[in-house]
Design a protein around this motif. Structure first.
Motif, mmCIF file in Angstrom:
data_model
loop_
_atom_site.group_PDB
_atom_site.id
_atom_site.type_symbol
_atom_site.label_atom_id
_atom_site.label_comp_id
_atom_site.label_asym_id
_atom_site.label_seq_id
_atom_site.Cartn_x
_atom_site.Cartn_y
_atom_site.Cartn_z
ATOM 1 N N LEU A 30 0.827 -1.201 0.000
ATOM 2 C CA LEU A 30 0.000 0.000 0.000
ATOM 3 C C LEU A 30 0.864 1.256 0.000
ATOM 4 N N LYS A 31 1.910 1.262 0.802
ATOM 5 C CA LYS A 31 2.809 2.418 0.864
ATOM 6 C C LYS A 31 3.499 2.627 -0.485
ATOM 7 N N THR A 32 3.965 1.562 -1.100
ATOM 8 C CA THR A 32 4.609 1.660 -2.409
ATOM 9 C C THR A 32 3.635 2.195 -3.450
ATOM 10 N N PHE A 33 2.395 1.694 -3.429
ATOM 11 C CA PHE A 33 1.377 2.174 -4.362
ATOM 12 C C PHE A 33 1.130 3.666 -4.156
ATOM 13 N N LYS A 34 1.028 4.087 -2.905
ATOM 14 C CA LYS A 34 0.772 5.498 -2.608
ATOM 15 C C LYS A 34 1.915 6.374 -3.127
ATOM 16 N N VAL A 35 3.141 5.979 -2.866
ATOM 17 C CA VAL A 35 4.299 6.765 -3.306
ATOM 18 C C VAL A 35 4.354 6.807 -4.830
ATOM 19 N N LEU A 36 4.131 5.680 -5.485
ATOM 20 C CA LEU A 36 4.172 5.646 -6.945
ATOM 21 C C LEU A 36 3.070 6.502 -7.554
ATOM 22 N N MET A 37 1.869 6.455 -6.994
ATOM 23 C CA MET A 37 0.766 7.256 -7.526
ATOM 24 C C MET A 37 1.011 8.742 -7.322
ATOM 25 N N LYS A 38 1.587 9.121 -6.184
ATOM 26 C CA LYS A 38 1.932 10.530 -5.983
ATOM 27 C C LYS A 38 2.972 10.965 -7.006
ATOM 28 N N ALA A 39 3.956 10.116 -7.244
ATOM 29 C CA ALA A 39 4.996 10.452 -8.213
ATOM 30 C C ALA A 39 4.423 10.554 -9.622
ATOM 31 N N VAL A 40 3.572 9.613 -10.000
ATOM 32 C CA VAL A 40 2.988 9.612 -11.345
ATOM 33 C C VAL A 40 2.085 10.824 -11.539
ATOM 34 N N GLU A 110 9.750 13.903 1.692
ATOM 35 C CA GLU A 110 8.414 14.095 2.282
ATOM 36 C C GLU A 110 7.428 13.094 1.685
ATOM 37 N N PHE A 111 7.494 12.935 0.353
ATOM 38 C CA PHE A 111 6.601 11.989 -0.322
ATOM 39 C C PHE A 111 6.778 10.592 0.222
ATOM 40 N N TYR A 112 8.022 10.142 0.315
ATOM 41 C CA TYR A 112 8.277 8.750 0.639
ATOM 42 C C TYR A 112 8.098 8.437 2.115
ATOM 43 N N PHE A 113 8.575 9.302 2.981
ATOM 44 C CA PHE A 113 8.573 8.984 4.401
ATOM 45 C C PHE A 113 7.337 9.465 5.129
ATOM 46 N N GLU A 114 6.396 10.052 4.418
ATOM 47 C CA GLU A 114 5.139 10.493 5.013
ATOM 48 C C GLU A 114 4.320 9.268 5.440
#
Length: 116
Positions: A30-40, A110-114
């Protein structure tokens, strides 16, 4: 009787350990998905706004070049001035490129460690 209790405790510990591993795996997915979607989504927004800004800058550059050319009574000089301005901006950007690393790293950290 003690062996049966020990056996139950061990099987309970095994079940708890398996559940922990499964939940941890789901959490990191879930965390990986969230970070990837924010980046995309950030990348798509940046590309869209950047392309619109680049198109506007292109048109404004032509307008400035023609305006300077009319003022100097030579269109070539207008385009030359605008071109030299962009070369100067490129040199300044190249000189200060290392100053961009820190703000970018802070923003992506901030994106990743949030927390989710």
């Amino acid at each position: 009787m003690a062996f049966e209790e020990l056996k139950e405790n061990l099987s309970e510990a095994d079940a708890n350990a398996r559940a922990f591993v499964e939940h941890s795996r789901e959490y990191y997915q879930l965390k990986t998905f969230k970070v990837l979607m924010k980046a995309v989504t950030s990348l798509i927004k940046m590309l869209l706004l950047g392309s619109i800004a680049l198109l506007a800058l292109f048109i404004l550059s032509f307008a400035a070049a023609f305006g300077i050319g009319q003022a100097l009574e030579n269109t070539f000089y207008g385009f030359l001035c605008v071109g030299l301005f962009y070369i100067l901006m490129g040199i300044v950007a190249y000189v200060f490129k290392d100053k961009l690393n820190k703000p970018l790293l802070e923003k992506f950290s901030e994106f990743y460690f949030e927390e989710i």
